[in-house]
Each structure stands twice: as structure tokens, then as C-alpha cells.
Design an enzyme around this catalytic site. Structure first.
Site, PDB file in Angstrom:
ATOM      1  N   SER A 173     -30.854  15.847  -0.082  1.00 51.66           N
ATOM      2  CA  SER A 173     -31.379  16.681  -1.177  1.00 51.66           C
ATOM      3  C   SER A 173     -32.445  17.701  -0.767  1.00 51.66           C
ATOM      4  CB  SER A 173     -31.906  15.795  -2.314  1.00 51.66           C
ATOM      5  OG  SER A 173     -30.821  15.125  -2.917  1.00 51.66           O
ATOM      6  N   HIS A 178     -22.102   9.373   9.228  1.00 53.10           N
ATOM      7  CA  HIS A 178     -22.590   9.830   7.921  1.00 53.10           C
ATOM      8  C   HIS A 178     -22.290   8.742   6.884  1.00 53.10           C
ATOM      9  CE1 HIS A 178     -23.090  12.080   4.236  1.00 53.10           C
ATOM     10  NE2 HIS A 178     -23.772  12.971   4.940  1.00 53.10           N
ATOM     11  N   GLU A 199     -21.245   8.837   3.957  1.00 50.30           N
ATOM     12  CA  GLU A 199     -19.979   8.999   3.234  1.00 50.30           C
ATOM     13  C   GLU A 199     -18.823   8.422   4.051  1.00 50.30           C
ATOM     14  OE1 GLU A 199     -20.280  13.201   2.396  1.00 50.30           O
ATOM     15  OE2 GLU A 199     -21.949  12.782   1.040  1.00 50.30           O
ATOM     16  N   GLY A 250     -27.132  19.473   3.179  1.00 50.65           N
ATOM     17  CA  GLY A 250     -25.784  19.408   2.619  1.00 50.65           C
ATOM     18  C   GLY A 250     -25.574  20.462   1.549  1.00 50.65           C
ATOM     19  N   GLY A 251     -25.604  20.030   0.281  1.00 52.64           N
ATOM     20  CA  GLY A 251     -25.316  20.916  -0.850  1.00 52.64           C
ATOM     21  C   GLY A 251     -25.976  22.289  -0.783  1.00 52.64           C
ATOM     22  N   LYS A 265     -19.631  19.479   4.511  1.00 51.14           N
ATOM     23  CA  LYS A 265     -18.762  18.423   3.964  1.00 51.14           C
ATOM     24  C   LYS A 265     -17.364  19.015   3.714  1.00 51.14           C
ATOM     25  CE  LYS A 265     -22.824  16.201   2.195  1.00 51.14           C
ATOM     26  NZ  LYS A 265     -23.399  15.177   1.358  1.00 51.14           N
ATOM     27  N   GLU A 275     -31.125   9.687   6.915  1.00 50.65           N
ATOM     28  CA  GLU A 275     -30.561  10.098   5.630  1.00 50.65           C
ATOM     29  C   GLU A 275     -30.491   8.893   4.684  1.00 50.65           C
ATOM     30  OE1 GLU A 275     -28.253  14.024   5.935  1.00 50.65           O
ATOM     31  OE2 GLU A 275     -26.846  12.370   5.941  1.00 50.65           O
ATOM     32  N   ASN A 334     -24.465  20.853   6.734  1.00 47.21           N
ATOM     33  CA  ASN A 334     -23.294  19.988   6.629  1.00 47.21           C
ATOM     34  C   ASN A 334     -22.480  20.463   5.424  1.00 47.21           C
ATOM     35  OD1 ASN A 334     -21.418  17.983   6.429  1.00 47.21           O
ATOM     36  ND2 ASN A 334     -22.853  16.334   5.932  1.00 47.21           N
ATOM     37  N   GLY A 354     -27.349  14.048  -2.085  1.00 49.91           N
ATOM     38  CA  GLY A 354     -26.687  14.665  -3.227  1.00 49.91           C
ATOM     39  C   GLY A 354     -27.236  14.243  -4.578  1.00 49.91           C
TER      40      GLY A 354
END
Ligand code: PGA
Length: 249
Positions: free
Chosen positions: A211, A93, A95, A232-233, A9, A165, A7, A171
Site C-alpha cells: 500500500s 510473493h 499472492e 504494486g497498485g 502483477k 511485505e 510490481n 492492496g
């Protein structure tokens, strides 16, 4: 087969995605151990589709409109995504739930819109830190799933993957333990069993997200009740993302 979904983002320009994909495809070989999906920002979808070509990498969007066409300035429809060659879309999601005030009803409508346009779905569910601390994870997951799947037929679940999630893990560098992820996956399966069937529950694909990185992935390598990861990150750095993928190859 492990499902590993990146992802991105709101990161990387089309030029940066182009370079990322060129490098990724030179270093990653399609196989039957990993199903790879890349959820990238809208402007990069056409170039990504072109570069992926016949490779077995799935292309994903991170959102779609809950309406079909017309007066929705700034929105992107399921039909547009399908036409560009998108395979799946992330829905719900945290967010989007939080910053863009997407409620369970909107999420249910988005799922129906994605299904109508032949898109697969990654549905994100998960509890907040206070809900986790007050042992409400099961209730939250049950409510999110039941409202998201309202009005769906059992066969439509074949196109839906559920990503667990926990909001407090996204994150933050914090993760639940492997046992907690297994427990949440079992809750997800039991809701599907109750509302649909044992077969639908067994066949459901579940991911964990929050994470995940190259350092902690081996802790979660042997999860039994879930089928992969939403990253993600850690997907933004190709070397790190390849390290995560390679754990399963
Ligand atoms: P993270 O994000 O891996 O950066 O925690 C996961 C996600 O939001 O899907």
C-alpha cells in the site's frame, strides 16, 4: 541510492506496457539517486527489453519455474527469462504463496534456479494479519528467511534483495508504521547476521512493500534500515508512480 521496484502483477497488456514505457522514459531521467526496476507480465518482457535499451532501468519478472526444462506446461524457466534479458525475478510473493500454494521448499528451489541462471532475486516475506495481531512477525520472518536461504552460500546473498511485505498491508490501503517497518528490517538483518555474517547483514538490501502510494510515501522517506520500496497498485498510474520516485530525486 533508493531501490524502487514496480510490481505490475497481472495488469496491462503488451500494448499498454509499451505506451507506459514510452511515457515513463520521456519523463524519467536515469540518475544515481534511484535504482528503478519494473516487474511486468511475461508477454511484455521482450518489448520492454527492446524499449529500455541502454537505459538504466532493470527489467523483472514476477515468477519463474522451480524446474529447469521440459514437462511443465504453462511454466517459464529461469533460462528463458535470462535469454529475454530479464535482470531480476520476484520470488515468494504472498499472492503466489497463498493462491498458488508455493511453500518454503518451492521458494528455496526457485531461488536456487534463479541464481543458477544469473538472475537477481527479490524475495518477499511477511506475516498475515492474525500473525501480526498475535505478535508473531519475528517468528514468521525468521522461518521464511531461514527456509528460503537454506543451502545458499554467503556470496549468493549479494544477488538477493528481501522485500518485507506484511500480507495485511498488500492492496488494502493499510500500512505498518515507519517504526514497525524499521523493526521488521532489523529482524531480517539479525537473521542474516546469525546465519551468515555481520557483513552479509549490513550489505543486504531490504525493501518495504504494501500500500505504498504518492500520499503516504513521505512518511517512509527516511527509513534507515531499509533501502527502498516495492510498489504494486500505485505503479499502474504513471503520474502517481513518478510522484513516488520524485520523492527521492
Ligand atoms: P500494493 O502491492 O502496493 O498494491 O499493496 C504491493 C505488492 O504486492 O508487492
Amino acid at each position: 541510492m533508493k531501490k524502487i521496484i514496480a510490481n505490475f502483477k497481472m495488469n496491462k497488456t503488451p500494448s499498454q506496457i509499451k505506451q507506459y514505457l514510452i511515457d515513463l522514459m520521456a519523463r524519467y531521467k536515469d540518475g544515481d539517486k534511484v535504482e528503478l526496476g519494473l516487474s511486468i507480465p511475461y508477454p511484455s518482457l521482450p518489448i520492454a527489453k527492446f524499449l529500455i535499451g541502454e537505459r538504466k532501468i532493470k527489467l523483472g519478472a514476477q515468477n519463474l519455474s522451480d524446474e529447469e526444462v521440459g514437462k511443465n506446461t504453462g511454466e517459464v524457466s529461469g533460462e528463458m527469462l535470462k535469454d529475454v534479458g530479464v535482470n531480476y525475478v520476484i520470488i515468494g510473493h504472498s499472492e503466489r504463496r497463498k493462491k498458488f500454494k508455493e511453500d518454503n521448499k518451492t521458494i528455496n528451489n526457485k531461488i536456487k534456479m534463479a541464481l543458477k541462471n544469473g538472475l537477481e532475486i527479490i524475495l518477499c516475506v511477511g506475516e498475515s494479519l492474525s500473525e501480526y495481531n498475535t505478535l508473531k512477525t519475528k517468528d514468521v520472518l525468521t522461518e521464511q528467511l531461514e527456509s528460503a536461504f537454506k543451502g545458499l552460500y554467503e556470496n549468493e546473498l549479494e544477488n538477493i534483495t528481501v522485500a518485507y511485505e506484511p500480507i495485511w498491508a498488500i492492496g488494502t490501503g493499510k500500512t505498518p508504521s515507519a517504526r514497525e517497518i524499521e523493526k521488521a528490517s532489523k529482524v531480517i538483518r539479525s537473521v542474516i547476521k546469525e546465519d551468515f555474517s555481520a557483513k552479509a547483514s549490513e550489505n543486504l538490501q531490504i525493501l518495504y512493500g504494501g500500500s505504498i502510494n504518492a500520499k503516504n510515501i513521505s512518511q517512509f522517506k527516511n527509513l534507515k534500515y531499509s533501502n527502498g520500496f516495492l510498489v504494486g497498485g500505485a505503479c499502474l498510474d504513471l503520474a502517481e508512480f513518478l510522484q513516488i520516485i520524485n520523492v527521492f530525486i
